[in-house]
Every structure is written in C-alpha cells, then in structure tokens.
Design a protein around this motif. Sequence first.
Motif, PDB file in Angstrom:
ATOM      1  N   VAL A  90       0.858  -1.191   0.000  1.00 55.36           N
ATOM      2  CA  VAL A  90       0.000   0.000   0.000  1.00 55.36           C
ATOM      3  C   VAL A  90       0.891   1.238   0.000  1.00 55.36           C
ATOM      4  O   VAL A  90       1.765   1.376   0.861  1.00 55.36           O
ATOM      5  N   SER A  91       0.661   2.117  -0.966  1.00 56.41           N
ATOM      6  CA  SER A  91       1.430   3.360  -1.043  1.00 56.41           C
ATOM      7  C   SER A  91       0.491   4.557  -0.975  1.00 56.41           C
ATOM      8  O   SER A  91      -0.654   4.490  -1.421  1.00 56.41           O
ATOM      9  N   VAL A  92       0.995   5.634  -0.407  1.00 52.36           N
ATOM     10  CA  VAL A  92       0.248   6.885  -0.321  1.00 52.36           C
ATOM     11  C   VAL A  92       0.965   7.898  -1.200  1.00 52.36           C
ATOM     12  O   VAL A  92       2.178   8.101  -1.066  1.00 52.36           O
ATOM     13  N   HIS A  93       0.221   8.530  -2.094  1.00 54.72           N
ATOM     14  CA  HIS A  93       0.767   9.534  -3.003  1.00 54.72           C
ATOM     15  C   HIS A  93       0.089  10.861  -2.709  1.00 54.72           C
ATOM     16  O   HIS A  93      -1.111  11.004  -2.977  1.00 54.72           O
ATOM     17  N   GLN A  94       0.845  11.801  -2.147  1.00 52.10           N
ATOM     18  CA  GLN A  94       0.276  13.122  -1.925  1.00 52.10           C
ATOM     19  C   GLN A  94       0.414  13.901  -3.225  1.00 52.10           C
ATOM     20  O   GLN A  94       1.449  14.498  -3.520  1.00 52.10           O
ATOM     21  N   ALA A  95      -0.626  13.826  -4.031  1.00 55.66           N
ATOM     22  CA  ALA A  95      -0.606  14.466  -5.342  1.00 55.66           C
ATOM     23  C   ALA A  95      -2.005  14.449  -5.933  1.00 55.66           C
ATOM     24  O   ALA A  95      -2.853  13.664  -5.518  1.00 55.66           O
TER      25      ALA A  95
END
Length: 188
Positions: A99-104
């Motif tokens: 699981v990855s979080v992309h602040q974009a």
Amino acid sequence: MKRLVRFVARVLAESDRQNLVAKATLPVIWERHVLDSAQLLPMAQSSEGLWVDVGTGAGFPGMIVALAVEHPVALVEPRRMRADFLQTVVDEEGVGNRVSVHQAKVERLTGVQAAIISARAVASLSDLLQSTAHIASMDTLYLLPKGQSATTEVNEARRRFEGLFHVEQSITSPEAGIVSARHVRQRR
C-alpha cells in the motif's frame, strides 16, 4: 475485521483534528463509509493488479480495500494532512509492502499503471476518466460510486468516451448507483 475496527477508531479520533468525513455521517460511519466502500470488493474479484483510489480523502474506499484484502493499493490524496493520516495508518498496520500513499493530484501521478480505479465524490465521470487516462489501459476496471447521478453521468460521459459502462445499484442506498466501466477510451 480487526483492522477495520482500528481504522474506524482512527478516523473518528482524527475527525476531531481535521474534517475527514462529514460530521453528520460519523454516527453511521460503518454503513455510510465502510460498507459503502467494501461493496466494491466483489465487483473487482476478477481483476488483479494495482488498485488506485483517486482522491481517497479519509481512505474510503481505498484504505478499506487495503485493510480487507491482500491487494496492492495506491492511495492518491492531494491534501497533506489527509495523506499524512493515511501514511500513519499504512505504517501502523504494517501494510507498506503493498500500500502506497501519493500526496498528489492524480493528473501528476507517474509510474503507475492501474488495474482498478476507484473514486468517491471526486469529480464528474467525464472529468475523472480524462484525469486518469494516463494511468489506465483498455483493461482497467473503473469502480465509481456516483450516488443518484450515476446514470446521468454515464450518459454525459458517453458523449466524450466510449467503452463498456454499467450502473450497479448500491447496497447502502436504493437511489445510489455505482458506475463500472472497462475498455474506456476517448472518442475520436
């Protein structure tokens, strides 16, 4: 289930600090947000690969998917505080390997190829299809809870896009629909 219980507790606690979901929905968070998100899982059973949740906000539906099944998930959230909250959950639950979080904003997302794209209360169907085209293929499955506007949004999107569109009735609200779509491409 234990992960979901912990997640709901975190959302409720964090809601005192930032507006993750509408305050009026907090007493019915399990039905309004958790079940509403989890109902997408059976629709995606035949799809393998990365699930990208656009504008995930508090993590609905993306974090529910990530905590309920062993699926790779990318959570795309432009707001820093929300992205930080989601990263904390990912770290504390030990799911960072998938699981990855992309602040974009999704338009700026690179290096991602989505097998499934979900989004809840983010943009019109046409705008969402346009903004995610660079991370989608003809095989990408879109699962988009759209509420009462589902059929109308599909009809409007068909002016700009072709593909296989279907509206499924939501199990949490008889008036609400979930748009599923595959083989989507812009009309020439």
